[in-house]
Design a protein around this motif. Sequence first.
Motif, PDB file in Angstrom:
ATOM      1  N   THR A 265       1.970  51.025 -14.680  1.00  0.00           N
ATOM      2  CA  THR A 265       3.057  51.183 -15.653  1.00  0.00           C
ATOM      3  C   THR A 265       2.462  51.135 -17.051  1.00  0.00           C
ATOM      4  OG1 THR A 265       4.757  50.214 -14.218  1.00  0.00           O
ATOM      5  CG2 THR A 265       5.140  50.102 -16.592  1.00  0.00           C
TER       6      THR A 265
ATOM      7  N   THR B 170       3.199  51.404 -21.453  1.00  0.00           N
ATOM      8  CA  THR B 170       4.143  51.313 -22.571  1.00  0.00           C
ATOM      9  C   THR B 170       3.475  51.893 -23.803  1.00  0.00           C
ATOM     10  OG1 THR B 170       5.198  49.317 -21.691  1.00  0.00           O
ATOM     11  CG2 THR B 170       5.468  49.776 -24.041  1.00  0.00           C
TER      12      THR B 170
ATOM     13  N   GLU C  35      19.068  51.854 -23.916  1.00  0.00           N
ATOM     14  CA  GLU C  35      17.961  52.498 -23.226  1.00  0.00           C
ATOM     15  C   GLU C  35      18.359  53.875 -22.711  1.00  0.00           C
ATOM     16  OE1 GLU C  35      16.721  51.162 -19.234  1.00  0.00           O
ATOM     17  OE2 GLU C  35      14.714  50.894 -20.080  1.00  0.00           O
TER      18      GLU C  35
ATOM     19  N   SER D 137      13.132  54.876 -22.585  1.00  0.00           N
ATOM     20  CA  SER D 137      12.803  54.625 -23.977  1.00  0.00           C
ATOM     21  C   SER D 137      13.926  53.860 -24.638  1.00  0.00           C
ATOM     22  CB  SER D 137      12.566  55.953 -24.708  1.00  0.00           C
ATOM     23  OG  SER D 137      12.149  55.715 -26.036  1.00  0.00           O
TER      24      SER D 137
ATOM     25  N   ILE E  38       9.757  52.192 -28.040  1.00  0.00           N
ATOM     26  CA  ILE E  38       8.763  52.216 -26.978  1.00  0.00           C
ATOM     27  C   ILE E  38       9.167  53.251 -25.929  1.00  0.00           C
ATOM     28  CG2 ILE E  38       7.965  49.847 -27.273  1.00  0.00           C
ATOM     29  CD1 ILE E  38       9.673  49.098 -24.831  1.00  0.00           C
TER      30      ILE E  38
ATOM     31  N   ASN F 299       8.376  53.870 -21.930  1.00  0.00           N
ATOM     32  CA  ASN F 299       7.813  53.296 -20.711  1.00  0.00           C
ATOM     33  C   ASN F 299       7.708  54.354 -19.631  1.00  0.00           C
ATOM     34  OD1 ASN F 299       7.392  50.498 -21.298  1.00  0.00           O
ATOM     35  ND2 ASN F 299       9.609  50.216 -21.257  1.00  0.00           N
TER      36      ASN F 299
ATOM     37  N   THR G 231       6.841  54.252 -15.549  1.00  0.00           N
ATOM     38  CA  THR G 231       6.520  53.435 -14.377  1.00  0.00           C
ATOM     39  C   THR G 231       5.923  54.306 -13.275  1.00  0.00           C
ATOM     40  OG1 THR G 231       8.730  53.745 -13.473  1.00  0.00           O
ATOM     41  CG2 THR G 231       8.394  51.813 -14.859  1.00  0.00           C
TER      42      THR G 231
END
Lengths: 114, 111
Positions: free
Chosen positions: B18, B20, B55, B63, B73, B75, B77
């Motif tokens: 994952t 970021t 989100e 994001s 940010i 992300n 995964t």
Amino acid sequence: EAGVAQSPRYKIIEKRQSVAFWCNPISGHATLYWYQQILGQGPKLLIQFQNNGVVDDSQLPKDRFSAERLKGVDSTLKIQPAKLEDSAVYLCASSLTDGDYEQYFGPGTRLTVT
Amino acid sequence: EDKVVQSPLSLVVHEGDTVTLNCSYEVTNFRSLLWYKQEKKAPTFLFMLTSSGIEKKSGRLSSILDKKELSSILNITATQTGDSAIYLCAGRIQGAQKLVFGQGTRLTINP
């Protein structure tokens, strides 16, 4: 729907020569943008058109760069004369209008000035 | 001067990890923040964020925007090799609607 079209895809010229790039935006998109992306950097806006009028050209080096969007559809960006530091990818993008809309990018033209 | 800064500039991870990615902005009359993925030449749109704390999610990507911290940010995964690309964030200026891009984060996913 067809995407943003650009040509040529690649261009190599010598310094002091001139070059022109062409962009055809997505049909119906009123706003058109030209960006310059130097290797390792994010795109930098050169000029923004709303229909055939210029909205923002504050970062366009006007002594050598010019752009037009006749009839509010296709656009051309010209560099005359080119310098070594103009080597970059030139990206054209369009959006529905100048509100909070996604910008769709074309494939870009990679310019190398030798 | 309007400025968008991304970190890290480069990131190499293994498939399945994952990640970021960070974006901070100093943009006058800020309106929204956009994330793009750039694989070959043309950046492709990922997210547009206008409200803080909400989100946005698309599959393995998500994001969020923090207007208090002037940051966002992205992300990813369970990364896959197809996620290898440059990720760009851009701040949109109200009025002129222009985008100010960061320098991008080059993400490499090794199998």
